[in-house]
Scaffold this motif. Structure first.
Motif, PDB file in Angstrom:
ATOM      1  N   ALA A 230      34.072  34.784  40.233  1.00  0.00           N
ATOM      2  CA  ALA A 230      34.616  36.122  39.951  1.00  0.00           C
ATOM      3  C   ALA A 230      36.138  36.101  39.907  1.00  0.00           C
ATOM      4  CB  ALA A 230      34.120  37.116  40.993  1.00  0.00           C
ATOM      5  N   SER A 231      36.773  35.460  40.885  1.00  0.00           N
ATOM      6  CA  SER A 231      38.242  35.413  40.906  1.00  0.00           C
ATOM      7  C   SER A 231      38.770  34.529  39.781  1.00  0.00           C
ATOM      8  CB  SER A 231      38.725  34.894  42.264  1.00  0.00           C
ATOM      9  OG  SER A 231      38.232  33.587  42.509  1.00  0.00           O
ATOM     10  N   ASN A 232      38.083  33.409  39.503  1.00  0.00           N
ATOM     11  CA  ASN A 232      38.526  32.536  38.402  1.00  0.00           C
ATOM     12  C   ASN A 232      38.416  33.252  37.058  1.00  0.00           C
ATOM     13  OD1 ASN A 232      39.046  30.389  40.133  1.00  0.00           O
ATOM     14  ND2 ASN A 232      36.992  29.548  39.927  1.00  0.00           N
ATOM     15  N   TYR A 233      37.355  34.021  36.880  1.00  0.00           N
ATOM     16  CA  TYR A 233      37.187  34.747  35.623  1.00  0.00           C
ATOM     17  C   TYR A 233      38.234  35.842  35.490  1.00  0.00           C
ATOM     18  CZ  TYR A 233      34.866  36.948  31.670  1.00  0.00           C
ATOM     19  OH  TYR A 233      34.590  37.449  30.424  1.00  0.00           O
ATOM     20  N   SER A 234      38.579  36.462  36.609  1.00  0.00           N
ATOM     21  CA  SER A 234      39.617  37.488  36.570  1.00  0.00           C
ATOM     22  C   SER A 234      40.960  36.888  36.161  1.00  0.00           C
ATOM     23  CB  SER A 234      39.726  38.170  37.929  1.00  0.00           C
ATOM     24  OG  SER A 234      40.761  39.127  37.938  1.00  0.00           O
TER      25      SER A 234
END
Length: 286
Positions: A230-234
């Motif tokens: 989730a954080s990497n995609y953000s």
């Protein structure tokens, strides 16, 4: 019997089929209650965006190294230890076998902090050596069970083969590398597959020892990337030059599929050899 096998197989296959189906759906398909399994069209953008956010090819290469290098070391060290326990009698042998069994039963959480302190004092935290060095010494992840697999297999190799090689002038090492080890291909395949899968799926120890908790080493794996998906995609969405879809279930499923796809391919390629290796471990001997 077939009905029972189909029911058991469905329990394992259903999540994979659901993941594959969801990973190809668009956002409209997810919101459409009439679409459950078959998407209206194959949306490959989910895989493209998931792969770019996970830095797939770099993480894939590092995952191969993180799982492959300790696996090779496990094969070398555990085969030698198992052969020694199977072929030689020495004082305290039963005690050594008992210690090996105890280390397998002992939860890794108990030794995690002392191991972290030890690796920190040795200066190998944040490097691949924190996995390679223990595997070279027969202390890798789940190494005790690999030692027992080789020990049980080498016990079944006929002693007359070793004795015949010794009569012809072969020493202990030559008997091991020329006679015992070539015949141990079933055990080698079994240990290789189990070790690779366990190192591949290990996220917590990899993040603690190899990737680094306090300092980032640059080492990562697909499983770690999936945990921080989730954080990497953000971060990827903020830096992407083209339009990026907001994260949804389909993109999450695509990322999960990418993390297990190499293992699925490896299993389908090696399935026949793996089954044969399990079957051939039942050879008879003195």
């Amino acid at each position: 019997m077939y009905a029972l096998l189909i029911c058991i197989g469905f329990i394992y296959i259903y999540p994979i089929l659901y993941m594959v189906s969801q990973s190809f759906m668009t956002l409209d398909d997810l919101l459409d209650s009439s679409i459950n399994w078959i998407p209206s069209k194959l949306n490959l953008d989910n895989y493209k965006q998931a792969a770019q956010s996970m830095d797939f090819w770099k993480s894939f290469g590092q995952s191969i190294i993180i799982a492959g290098a300790p696996t090779l070391c496990n094969l070398l060290s555990c085969s030698v230890i198992g052969y020694g326990l199977a072929r030689f009698e020495f004082p305290g042998k039963k005690v050594v076998l008992g210690i090996i069994l105890f280390t397998f039963i002992l939860p890794s959480q108990i030794t995690m902090i002392p191991t972290y302190v030890l690796y920190s004092n040795m200066g190998i935290l944040g490097t691949i050596w924190s996995f390679v060095l223990p595997a070279l010494l027969g202390m890798g992840i789940n190494a005790p069970i690999f030692i027992l697999i080789f020990w049980q297999f080498f016990r079944q190799v006929p002693k007359v083969l070793i004795e015949a090689a010794q009569i012809d002038g072969a020493g202990y090492l030559k008997s091991f590398f020329k006679i015992s080890l070539p015949s141990a291909s079933p055990a080698i395949i079994t240990v290789s597959l189990f070790s690779f899968v366990w190192y591949w799926n290990e996220s917590y120890l990899t993040q603690m020892y190899v990737s680094g908790v306090t300092t980032k080493s640059g080492w990562s794996s697909l499983v770690i990337k999936l945990g921080d998906f989730a954080s990497n995609y953000s971060d990827y969405a903020q830096t992407a030059t083209t339009a990026v879809t907001s994260i949804n279930e389909s993109i999450n499923m695509a990322g999960t599929m990418l993390s297990i796809l190499p293992l699925l391919v490896m299993y389908f390629v090696l399935q026949r050899y793996f089954v044969e290796s399990i079957d051939r471990t039942g050879i008879t001997g003195e």
